[in-house]
Design an enzyme around this catalytic site. Structure first.
Site, PDB file in Angstrom:
ATOM      1  N   CYS A 197       0.860  -1.175   0.000  1.00 27.86           N
ATOM      2  CA  CYS A 197       0.000   0.000   0.000  1.00 27.86           C
ATOM      3  C   CYS A 197       0.903   1.233   0.000  1.00 27.86           C
ATOM      4  O   CYS A 197       1.796   1.341   0.856  1.00 27.86           O
ATOM      5  CB  CYS A 197      -0.904  -0.005   1.236  1.00 27.86           C
ATOM      6  N   VAL A 204       3.847 -14.743 -23.875  1.00 28.71           N
ATOM      7  CA  VAL A 204       4.736 -14.447 -22.756  1.00 28.71           C
ATOM      8  C   VAL A 204       5.232 -15.766 -22.144  1.00 28.71           C
ATOM      9  O   VAL A 204       4.475 -16.725 -21.999  1.00 28.71           O
ATOM     10  CB  VAL A 204       4.054 -13.550 -21.699  1.00 28.71           C
ATOM     11  N   GLU A 205       6.512 -15.796 -21.814  1.00 27.27           N
ATOM     12  CA  GLU A 205       7.128 -16.973 -21.202  1.00 27.27           C
ATOM     13  C   GLU A 205       6.795 -16.974 -19.710  1.00 27.27           C
ATOM     14  O   GLU A 205       6.875 -15.943 -19.049  1.00 27.27           O
ATOM     15  CB  GLU A 205       8.648 -16.920 -21.447  1.00 27.27           C
ATOM     16  N   LEU A 206       6.398 -18.137 -19.187  1.00 23.13           N
ATOM     17  CA  LEU A 206       5.832 -18.208 -17.835  1.00 23.13           C
ATOM     18  C   LEU A 206       6.809 -17.865 -16.713  1.00 23.13           C
ATOM     19  O   LEU A 206       6.432 -17.192 -15.762  1.00 23.13           O
ATOM     20  CB  LEU A 206       5.219 -19.591 -17.593  1.00 23.13           C
ATOM     21  N   ASP A 216      -0.484  -5.550   0.268  1.00 20.30           N
ATOM     22  CA  ASP A 216      -1.779  -5.782  -0.371  1.00 20.30           C
ATOM     23  C   ASP A 216      -1.647  -7.073  -1.160  1.00 20.30           C
ATOM     24  O   ASP A 216      -0.624  -7.322  -1.804  1.00 20.30           O
ATOM     25  CB  ASP A 216      -2.137  -4.646  -1.343  1.00 20.30           C
ATOM     26  N   HIS A 229      -4.129   0.016  -6.291  1.00 22.82           N
ATOM     27  CA  HIS A 229      -4.670  -1.120  -7.043  1.00 22.82           C
ATOM     28  C   HIS A 229      -4.873  -0.776  -8.518  1.00 22.82           C
ATOM     29  O   HIS A 229      -4.524  -1.552  -9.407  1.00 22.82           O
ATOM     30  CB  HIS A 229      -6.001  -1.586  -6.454  1.00 22.82           C
ATOM     31  N   GLU A 230      -5.458   0.369  -8.764  1.00 23.02           N
ATOM     32  CA  GLU A 230      -5.765   0.780 -10.138  1.00 23.02           C
ATOM     33  C   GLU A 230      -4.479   0.979 -10.946  1.00 23.02           C
ATOM     34  O   GLU A 230      -4.404   0.586 -12.121  1.00 23.02           O
ATOM     35  CB  GLU A 230      -6.583   2.072 -10.130  1.00 23.02           C
TER      36      GLU A 230
END
Length: 141
Positions: free
Chosen positions: A34, A56-58, A41, A75-76
């Site tokens: 946060c 995308v490679e994991l 968070d 968060h946004e």
């Protein structure tokens, strides 16, 4: 490849560029801080991707997600940043990032952001529900 947090997203060529297909990924243990309190968070991040030329490679995705652990972010902001970084790395036909944030102050927060490649139109969904087996009737004994 490193085993340390990293903002670098590795990619590989999409093996089936001739068709739309859906890649669904879940990151159940996403953590950042946060920016106001410095407390952690926690979120479940869900990625829904229709790739174009790259995927995308994991492991790099895991290290990328891990890189947020000590960063402060609303968060946004973090949800939109993840979308932007993935779009920059793989330029998908479609990408949705859903961040399901665990309760903070008695409030659950979900942030959903999407990217649609210019000119891309999703194919109509094929409904196969008519072919699902009927449920057997329940009879009394």
């Amino acid at each position: 490849m490193s085993s340390q947090p990293s903002k670098t997203l590795q990619t590989f060529p999409n093996p089936a560029t001739e068709r739309d297909y859906h890649i669904h990924m879940q990151v159940p243990e996403f953590t950042c801080l946060c920016p106001l309190t410095g407390q952690p968070d926690f979120a479940r991040i869900v990625l829904d991707i229709i790739p174009d030329k790259k995927c995308v490679e994991l492991k790099s995705l895991k290290l990328y997600m891990w890189s947020y652990r000590n960063e402060g972010a609303f968060h946004e902001k973090v949800t939109n940043t993840i979308l932007g970084d993935l779009v920059k790395a793989i330029a998908p036909r479609f990408l949705r990032v859903t961040a399901q944030w665990y309760v903070r102050g008695g409030i659950y927060t979900n942030v959903v952001v999407e990217h649609h490649k210019r000119g891309w139109k999703p194919k109509p969904r094929v409904d196969l529900s008519q072919f699902e087996p009927a449920q057997p009737a329940v009879t009394g004994g």
